[in-house]
Design a protein around this motif. Structure first.
Motif, PDB file in Angstrom:
ATOM      1  N   LEU A 296      45.940  33.235  34.524  1.00  0.00           N
ATOM      2  CA  LEU A 296      47.236  33.912  34.410  1.00  0.00           C
ATOM      3  C   LEU A 296      47.052  35.419  34.252  1.00  0.00           C
ATOM      4  CD1 LEU A 296      48.966  31.366  31.999  1.00  0.00           C
ATOM      5  CD2 LEU A 296      49.234  31.516  34.474  1.00  0.00           C
ATOM      6  N   HIS A 297      46.073  35.819  33.434  1.00  0.00           N
ATOM      7  CA  HIS A 297      45.798  37.243  33.235  1.00  0.00           C
ATOM      8  C   HIS A 297      45.278  37.892  34.519  1.00  0.00           C
ATOM      9  CE1 HIS A 297      45.188  36.315  28.680  1.00  0.00           C
ATOM     10  NE2 HIS A 297      46.450  36.488  28.987  1.00  0.00           N
ATOM     11  N   ALA A 298      44.404  37.169  35.233  1.00  0.00           N
ATOM     12  CA  ALA A 298      43.868  37.699  36.490  1.00  0.00           C
ATOM     13  C   ALA A 298      44.991  37.912  37.502  1.00  0.00           C
ATOM     14  CB  ALA A 298      42.813  36.749  37.050  1.00  0.00           C
ATOM     15  N   TYR A 299      45.887  36.956  37.576  1.00  0.00           N
ATOM     16  CA  TYR A 299      47.016  37.060  38.510  1.00  0.00           C
ATOM     17  C   TYR A 299      47.877  38.277  38.189  1.00  0.00           C
ATOM     18  CZ  TYR A 299      51.383  35.828  40.870  1.00  0.00           C
ATOM     19  OH  TYR A 299      52.522  35.854  41.650  1.00  0.00           O
ATOM     20  N   LYS A 300      48.029  38.586  36.896  1.00  0.00           N
ATOM     21  CA  LYS A 300      48.858  39.723  36.491  1.00  0.00           C
ATOM     22  C   LYS A 300      48.080  41.038  36.416  1.00  0.00           C
ATOM     23  CE  LYS A 300      52.552  39.435  35.855  1.00  0.00           C
ATOM     24  NZ  LYS A 300      53.672  39.447  36.822  1.00  0.00           N
ATOM     25  N   GLY A 301      46.773  40.998  36.689  1.00  0.00           N
ATOM     26  CA  GLY A 301      45.973  42.218  36.683  1.00  0.00           C
ATOM     27  C   GLY A 301      45.479  42.636  35.323  1.00  0.00           C
TER      28      GLY A 301
ATOM     29  N   PHE B 220      36.969  41.765  36.285  1.00  0.00           N
ATOM     30  CA  PHE B 220      37.587  41.061  37.408  1.00  0.00           C
ATOM     31  C   PHE B 220      37.785  41.991  38.587  1.00  0.00           C
ATOM     32  CE2 PHE B 220      40.759  38.646  39.738  1.00  0.00           C
ATOM     33  CZ  PHE B 220      40.363  37.336  39.497  1.00  0.00           C
ATOM     34  N   VAL B 221      37.492  41.473  39.799  1.00  0.00           N
ATOM     35  CA  VAL B 221      37.744  42.226  41.030  1.00  0.00           C
ATOM     36  C   VAL B 221      38.459  41.314  42.019  1.00  0.00           C
ATOM     37  CG1 VAL B 221      35.790  43.809  40.761  1.00  0.00           C
ATOM     38  CG2 VAL B 221      35.460  41.645  41.964  1.00  0.00           C
ATOM     39  N   TYR B 222      39.208  41.924  42.926  1.00  0.00           N
ATOM     40  CA  TYR B 222      39.977  41.197  43.947  1.00  0.00           C
ATOM     41  C   TYR B 222      39.385  41.484  45.324  1.00  0.00           C
ATOM     42  CZ  TYR B 222      43.262  41.099  40.032  1.00  0.00           C
ATOM     43  OH  TYR B 222      43.829  40.925  38.790  1.00  0.00           O
ATOM     44  N   PRO B 223      39.570  40.583  46.279  1.00  0.00           N
ATOM     45  CA  PRO B 223      40.205  39.261  46.183  1.00  0.00           C
ATOM     46  C   PRO B 223      39.301  38.255  45.489  1.00  0.00           C
ATOM     47  CG  PRO B 223      39.337  39.578  48.376  1.00  0.00           C
ATOM     48  CD  PRO B 223      39.122  40.885  47.661  1.00  0.00           C
TER      49      PRO B 223
END
Length: 337
Positions: free
Chosen positions: A41-46, A51-54
């Motif tokens: 949930l935190h990753a989805y909200k940034g 953490f890096v995307y994608p």
């Protein structure tokens, strides 16, 4: 195969990939359930550190083995398994001392590398654990409970101690359950009255305290004026973590289970006068996973009411936003793959 990729904060996309091939020492597994964690949930909200995307999210996993070579556990194709998602180096000072959960170059599935929100994936064979006797739903929440079991082990709880658990989310609930199994008298602290009532029924917590009232006075009364000898904060909230010191007894321990993407500060005199210990708890080890699996097999953990929401894989993206809202009453959501 299909996979759901978090392309950037607040955006998922369904994509097609080739089914991966297992390398030396790896197993090919078919994902069957994915538990949704606060990390996801935190990753989805940034808001997730490291953490890096994608990124393909998902580290609370239930799977079936498709292909596996010779292995120490005797696992074979068709076996139901859960996955230890913490990939350690095996050679650093932490690994050499058996603390693989805090490896200096830790790589967690779904955080540092792609996770299990897909139909197939490969994993190191020695990171699989047999989930014989567990349903897919139960298997998917083993990792979540292992975090709580590890925190309780870090806290070195002994029977008869007062243990205050701050935060009644899935991790906090797991901490409460395994603190109870360790013999502690458990106090649950949160701001959500409905969730607190669930703690009293499910853990079961011996006392519930609403932080909106006068928690210090109430906790003092619950403990006969002594305050808890161990406090475990599972909120991932800086304000809560900073305020947790006020609940710790003199000579007690404070365990930070949650992780926050900021600095935390506290009064040094309050810390020193208690001669208290501050402990962090990160991830879990094989011992914790084995304890959780056995506890579920014995019926010591109510897994049925713990899972409150679910969605098929093809509908996950549409359902995800609702799982972020406390008013929906989510405790644990799972995705059926």
């Amino acid at each position: 195969m299909k996979a759901i990729v978090c392309e950037e904060p607040n955006r998922f996309e369904m994509k097609e990939f080739e089914v991966p091939k297992a390398g030396e020492g790896e197993a090919l597994i078919r994902i069957r359930r994915v538990g949704i964690c606060g990390t996801d949930l935190h990753a989805y909200k940034g808001n997730q550190p490291y953490f890096v995307y994608p990124r393909i999210l998902g580290h609370e996993l239930a799977a079936e083995i498709v292909e596996i070579g010779k292995n120490a556990q005797g696992l074979k194709a068709g076996d139901r398994v859960t996955i230890m998602p913490y990939i350690e180096c095996g050679t650093c000072i932490a690994c050499r001392s058996g603390k693989t959960n805090c490896c200096t170059t830790m790589s967690v599935l779904g955080v540092h590398q792609d996770g299990g929100m897909r139909e197939y994936m490969t994993v190191p064979a020695d990171h699989l654990l047999s989930a014989e006797g567990l349903s897919f739903d139960q298997t998917a929440i083993v990792e979540c409970f292992s975090i709580g079991a590890h925190a309780v082990r870090r806290a070195a709880i002994t029977p008869g101690e007062f243990a205050l658990v701050i935060g009644a989310g899935p991790i906090g609930l797991g901490v409460m359950k395994f603190a109870k199994l360790a013999g502690a008298t458990v106090i649950a602290l949160d701001i959500n009255e409905e969730r607190l009532n669930y703690c009293k029924e499910w853990a079961p917590a011996d006392y519930i305290v609403n932080a909106k009232n006068d928690p210090v006075k109430e906790i003092e009364a619950n403990t006969g004026g002594d305050f808890p000898t161990v406090v475990l904060d599972a909120t991932g909230n800086a304000k809560s973590m900073e305020g947790a010191l006020q609940y710790v007894s003199h000579g007690g321990r404070l365990v930070y289970v949650g992780l926050v993407k900021s600095d935390i500060a506290f009064s040094d005199p309050d810390f020193h006068k208690r001669e208290m210990s501050i402990i962090s708890s990160r991830n879990a080890t094989r011992v914790d996973f084995e304890q959780v699996i056995e506890s579920i097999r014995r019926g010591q953990v109510d897994t049925e009411s713990f899972i409150t929401h679910r969605a098929p894989f093809n509908e996950m993206i549409g359902a995800y936003e609702s799982w972020l809202k406390p008013e929906t009453g989510v405790i644990k959501a799972v995705v059926e793959v």
